[in-house]
Design an enzyme around this catalytic site. Structure first.
Site, PDB file in Angstrom:
ATOM      1  N   LYS A 127       0.816  -1.217   0.000  1.00  0.00           N
ATOM      2  CA  LYS A 127       0.000   0.000   0.000  1.00  0.00           C
ATOM      3  C   LYS A 127       0.859   1.281   0.000  1.00  0.00           C
ATOM      4  O   LYS A 127       2.074   1.218   0.262  1.00  0.00           O
ATOM      5  CB  LYS A 127      -0.931  -0.030   1.217  1.00  0.00           C
ATOM      6  CG  LYS A 127      -1.955  -1.179   1.176  1.00  0.00           C
ATOM      7  CD  LYS A 127      -2.925  -1.103   2.362  1.00  0.00           C
ATOM      8  CE  LYS A 127      -3.951  -2.210   2.325  1.00  0.00           C
ATOM      9  NZ  LYS A 127      -4.935  -2.098   3.438  1.00  0.00           N
ATOM     10  N   TYR A 169     -12.582  -2.230  -3.259  1.00  0.00           N
ATOM     11  CA  TYR A 169     -13.075  -2.253  -1.883  1.00  0.00           C
ATOM     12  C   TYR A 169     -14.600  -2.123  -1.815  1.00  0.00           C
ATOM     13  O   TYR A 169     -15.139  -1.695  -0.784  1.00  0.00           O
ATOM     14  CB  TYR A 169     -12.404  -1.160  -1.063  1.00  0.00           C
ATOM     15  CG  TYR A 169     -11.012  -1.542  -0.565  1.00  0.00           C
ATOM     16  CD1 TYR A 169     -10.820  -2.636   0.281  1.00  0.00           C
ATOM     17  CD2 TYR A 169      -9.896  -0.800  -0.923  1.00  0.00           C
ATOM     18  CE1 TYR A 169      -9.561  -2.988   0.741  1.00  0.00           C
ATOM     19  CE2 TYR A 169      -8.626  -1.150  -0.459  1.00  0.00           C
ATOM     20  CZ  TYR A 169      -8.468  -2.246   0.369  1.00  0.00           C
ATOM     21  OH  TYR A 169      -7.227  -2.592   0.840  1.00  0.00           O
ATOM     22  N   PHE A 220     -15.362   4.089   7.059  1.00  0.00           N
ATOM     23  CA  PHE A 220     -13.997   4.418   6.645  1.00  0.00           C
ATOM     24  C   PHE A 220     -13.790   4.324   5.135  1.00  0.00           C
ATOM     25  O   PHE A 220     -12.675   4.522   4.643  1.00  0.00           O
ATOM     26  CB  PHE A 220     -12.983   3.519   7.370  1.00  0.00           C
ATOM     27  CG  PHE A 220     -13.189   2.030   7.169  1.00  0.00           C
ATOM     28  CD1 PHE A 220     -12.726   1.389   6.035  1.00  0.00           C
ATOM     29  CD2 PHE A 220     -13.850   1.275   8.133  1.00  0.00           C
ATOM     30  CE1 PHE A 220     -12.914   0.031   5.852  1.00  0.00           C
ATOM     31  CE2 PHE A 220     -14.040  -0.092   7.963  1.00  0.00           C
ATOM     32  CZ  PHE A 220     -13.569  -0.712   6.811  1.00  0.00           C
ATOM     33  N   ARG A 280      -1.937 -14.274   4.799  1.00  0.00           N
ATOM     34  CA  ARG A 280      -2.660 -13.585   5.879  1.00  0.00           C
ATOM     35  C   ARG A 280      -1.868 -13.695   7.192  1.00  0.00           C
ATOM     36  O   ARG A 280      -1.815 -12.742   7.981  1.00  0.00           O
ATOM     37  CB  ARG A 280      -4.064 -14.171   6.068  1.00  0.00           C
ATOM     38  CG  ARG A 280      -4.981 -14.069   4.848  1.00  0.00           C
ATOM     39  CD  ARG A 280      -5.574 -12.721   4.621  1.00  0.00           C
ATOM     40  NE  ARG A 280      -6.330 -12.226   5.738  1.00  0.00           N
ATOM     41  CZ  ARG A 280      -6.992 -11.064   5.705  1.00  0.00           C
ATOM     42  NH1 ARG A 280      -6.976 -10.311   4.604  1.00  0.00           N
ATOM     43  NH2 ARG A 280      -7.653 -10.649   6.743  1.00  0.00           N
ATOM     44  N   THR A 335      -5.212  -6.780  11.047  1.00  0.00           N
ATOM     45  CA  THR A 335      -5.529  -5.517  10.370  1.00  0.00           C
ATOM     46  C   THR A 335      -4.999  -4.321  11.157  1.00  0.00           C
ATOM     47  O   THR A 335      -4.415  -3.396  10.594  1.00  0.00           O
ATOM     48  CB  THR A 335      -7.063  -5.378  10.206  1.00  0.00           C
ATOM     49  OG1 THR A 335      -7.570  -6.571   9.598  1.00  0.00           O
ATOM     50  CG2 THR A 335      -7.427  -4.171   9.366  1.00  0.00           C
ATOM     51  N   ARG A 391       2.734  -6.337   9.226  1.00  0.00           N
ATOM     52  CA  ARG A 391       2.059  -5.177   9.825  1.00  0.00           C
ATOM     53  C   ARG A 391       2.671  -4.790  11.166  1.00  0.00           C
ATOM     54  O   ARG A 391       2.720  -3.598  11.513  1.00  0.00           O
ATOM     55  CB  ARG A 391       0.560  -5.450   9.922  1.00  0.00           C
ATOM     56  CG  ARG A 391      -0.130  -5.314   8.551  1.00  0.00           C
ATOM     57  CD  ARG A 391      -1.517  -5.847   8.551  1.00  0.00           C
ATOM     58  NE  ARG A 391      -2.284  -5.420   7.361  1.00  0.00           N
ATOM     59  CZ  ARG A 391      -3.461  -5.944   7.033  1.00  0.00           C
ATOM     60  NH1 ARG A 391      -4.003  -6.903   7.769  1.00  0.00           N
ATOM     61  NH2 ARG A 391      -4.095  -5.524   5.966  1.00  0.00           N
ATOM     62  N   ASN A 404      -2.014   0.371   6.735  1.00  0.00           N
ATOM     63  CA  ASN A 404      -1.441  -0.852   7.303  1.00  0.00           C
ATOM     64  C   ASN A 404      -0.618  -1.669   6.315  1.00  0.00           C
ATOM     65  O   ASN A 404      -0.496  -2.879   6.446  1.00  0.00           O
ATOM     66  CB  ASN A 404      -2.536  -1.682   7.978  1.00  0.00           C
ATOM     67  CG  ASN A 404      -3.627  -2.073   7.016  1.00  0.00           C
ATOM     68  OD1 ASN A 404      -3.532  -1.810   5.828  1.00  0.00           O
ATOM     69  ND2 ASN A 404      -4.659  -2.719   7.523  1.00  0.00           N
ATOM     70  N   HIS A 439      -2.182  -5.531   1.647  1.00  0.00           N
ATOM     71  CA  HIS A 439      -3.473  -6.225   1.487  1.00  0.00           C
ATOM     72  C   HIS A 439      -3.189  -7.653   1.059  1.00  0.00           C
ATOM     73  O   HIS A 439      -2.255  -7.901   0.295  1.00  0.00           O
ATOM     74  CB  HIS A 439      -4.325  -5.557   0.397  1.00  0.00           C
ATOM     75  CG  HIS A 439      -5.474  -6.427  -0.049  1.00  0.00           C
ATOM     76  ND1 HIS A 439      -6.687  -6.430   0.600  1.00  0.00           N
ATOM     77  CD2 HIS A 439      -5.555  -7.379  -1.033  1.00  0.00           C
ATOM     78  CE1 HIS A 439      -7.479  -7.332   0.017  1.00  0.00           C
ATOM     79  NE2 HIS A 439      -6.822  -7.918  -0.974  1.00  0.00           N
ATOM     80  N   GLU A 472      -9.760 -10.628  -7.461  1.00  0.00           N
ATOM     81  CA  GLU A 472      -8.788  -9.546  -7.282  1.00  0.00           C
ATOM     82  C   GLU A 472      -7.629  -9.668  -8.275  1.00  0.00           C
ATOM     83  O   GLU A 472      -7.189  -8.675  -8.858  1.00  0.00           O
ATOM     84  CB  GLU A 472      -8.282  -9.545  -5.838  1.00  0.00           C
ATOM     85  CG  GLU A 472      -9.379  -9.144  -4.851  1.00  0.00           C
ATOM     86  CD  GLU A 472      -8.980  -9.291  -3.380  1.00  0.00           C
ATOM     87  OE1 GLU A 472      -9.817  -8.949  -2.527  1.00  0.00           O
ATOM     88  OE2 GLU A 472      -7.849  -9.723  -3.084  1.00  0.00           O
TER      89      GLU A 472
HETATM   90  N1  UDP Z   1      -9.690  -0.249   7.355  1.00  0.00           N
HETATM   91  C1  UDP Z   1      -9.773   1.019   7.910  1.00  0.00           C
HETATM   92  N2  UDP Z   1     -10.398   1.169   9.118  1.00  0.00           N
HETATM   93  C2  UDP Z   1     -10.972   0.125   9.794  1.00  0.00           C
HETATM   94  C3  UDP Z   1     -10.891  -1.160   9.206  1.00  0.00           C
HETATM   95  C4  UDP Z   1     -10.242  -1.308   7.994  1.00  0.00           C
HETATM   96  O1  UDP Z   1      -9.265   1.973   7.329  1.00  0.00           O
HETATM   97  O2  UDP Z   1     -11.532   0.336  10.875  1.00  0.00           O
HETATM   98  C5  UDP Z   1      -9.002  -0.429   6.066  1.00  0.00           C
HETATM   99  C6  UDP Z   1      -7.618  -1.059   6.231  1.00  0.00           C
HETATM  100  O3  UDP Z   1      -6.726  -0.481   5.285  1.00  0.00           O
HETATM  101  C7  UDP Z   1      -7.908  -2.515   5.922  1.00  0.00           C
HETATM  102  C8  UDP Z   1      -8.949  -2.385   4.811  1.00  0.00           C
HETATM  103  O4  UDP Z   1      -9.760  -1.298   5.226  1.00  0.00           O
HETATM  104  O5  UDP Z   1      -6.736  -3.199   5.515  1.00  0.00           O
HETATM  105  C9  UDP Z   1      -9.804  -3.603   4.599  1.00  0.00           C
HETATM  106  O6  UDP Z   1     -10.362  -4.007   5.825  1.00  0.00           O
HETATM  107  P1  UDP Z   1     -10.446  -5.551   6.228  1.00  0.00           P
HETATM  108  O7  UDP Z   1     -11.292  -5.637   7.454  1.00  0.00           O
HETATM  109  O8  UDP Z   1     -10.850  -6.342   5.030  1.00  0.00           O
HETATM  110  O9  UDP Z   1      -8.953  -5.905   6.680  1.00  0.00           O
HETATM  111  P2  UDP Z   1      -7.763  -6.737   6.011  1.00  0.00           P
HETATM  112  O10 UDP Z   1      -8.380  -7.888   5.265  1.00  0.00           O
HETATM  113  O11 UDP Z   1      -7.011  -5.786   5.100  1.00  0.00           O
HETATM  114  O12 UDP Z   1      -6.920  -7.172   7.177  1.00  0.00           O
END
Ligand code: UDP
Length: 140
Positions: A11, A51, A59, A87, A93, A104, A114, A117, A128
């Site tokens: 990112k 997204y 958000f 993952r 996250t 992370r 973070n 992805h 994707e």
């Molecule tokens: N995100 C955010 N605020 C939140 C939760 C998620 O900005 O409270 C963003 C963050 O960049 C995250 C992305 O949205 O990586 C997608 O969220 P997801 O819950 O799918 O998390 P991931 O799969 O990336 O761990």
């Protein structure tokens, strides 16, 4: 478990700090192979499509703004159990909850910025990957 492919994004917060190599080192050390990779500037439309599942979340606007704020590196990773493995390497996250040794934990700035992805399931990985790569750009 068979060989799988997953989709990864390094990112803008990470490309901005020259962390592409650091992330890739952690990916490769986990036994995943980078079989496709390109540095792009995501358009607003691409980020909104990518997204879309989060479009009703508070958000969403901030997330799209962040993902289009600088270059990203999109990748296809291949390996045994690649989706879950990546993952695990990414970590939680929220970096405050990410385990030691994860990307992370090492690099993420916040729950939004973070650093990486990774796809969460085989179906989303396929969608994707197809959004950003044609078949002949993936060299396994
Ligand atoms: N995100 C955010 N605020 C939140 C939760 C998620 O900005 O409270 C963003 C963050 O960049 C995250 C992305 O949205 O990586 C997608 O969220 P997801 O819950 O799918 O998390 P991931 O799969 O990336 O761990």
């Amino acid at each position: 478990m068979a060989i799988q492919r997953t989709f990864s994004i390094i990112k803008p917060d990470a490309t901005e700090r020259n962390l592409t190599g650091g992330v890739n080192k952690m990916i490769e050390e986990a036994g995943l192979r980078i079989v496709a990779q390109k540095r792009i500037r995501m358009t607003q439309a691409q980020a909104e499509t990518f997204y879309a599942v989060h479009s009703e979340r508070p958000f969403f606007g901030e997330l799209v703004e962040f993902m289009t704020s600088g270059p990203v590196v999109v990748q296809v990773l291949e390996g045994e159990d690649a989706i879950v493995k990546y993952r695990d390497v990414m970590g939680a996250t929220n970096p405050a909850e990410a385990a030691e040794g994860t990307i992370r934990k090492a690099y993420a700035k916040s729950i939004g910025e973070n650093s990486v992805h990774g796809s969460d399931a085989p179906e989303t990985a396929a969608i994707e990957i197809a959004q950003f790569f044609s078949g002949n750009e993936i060299v396994g």
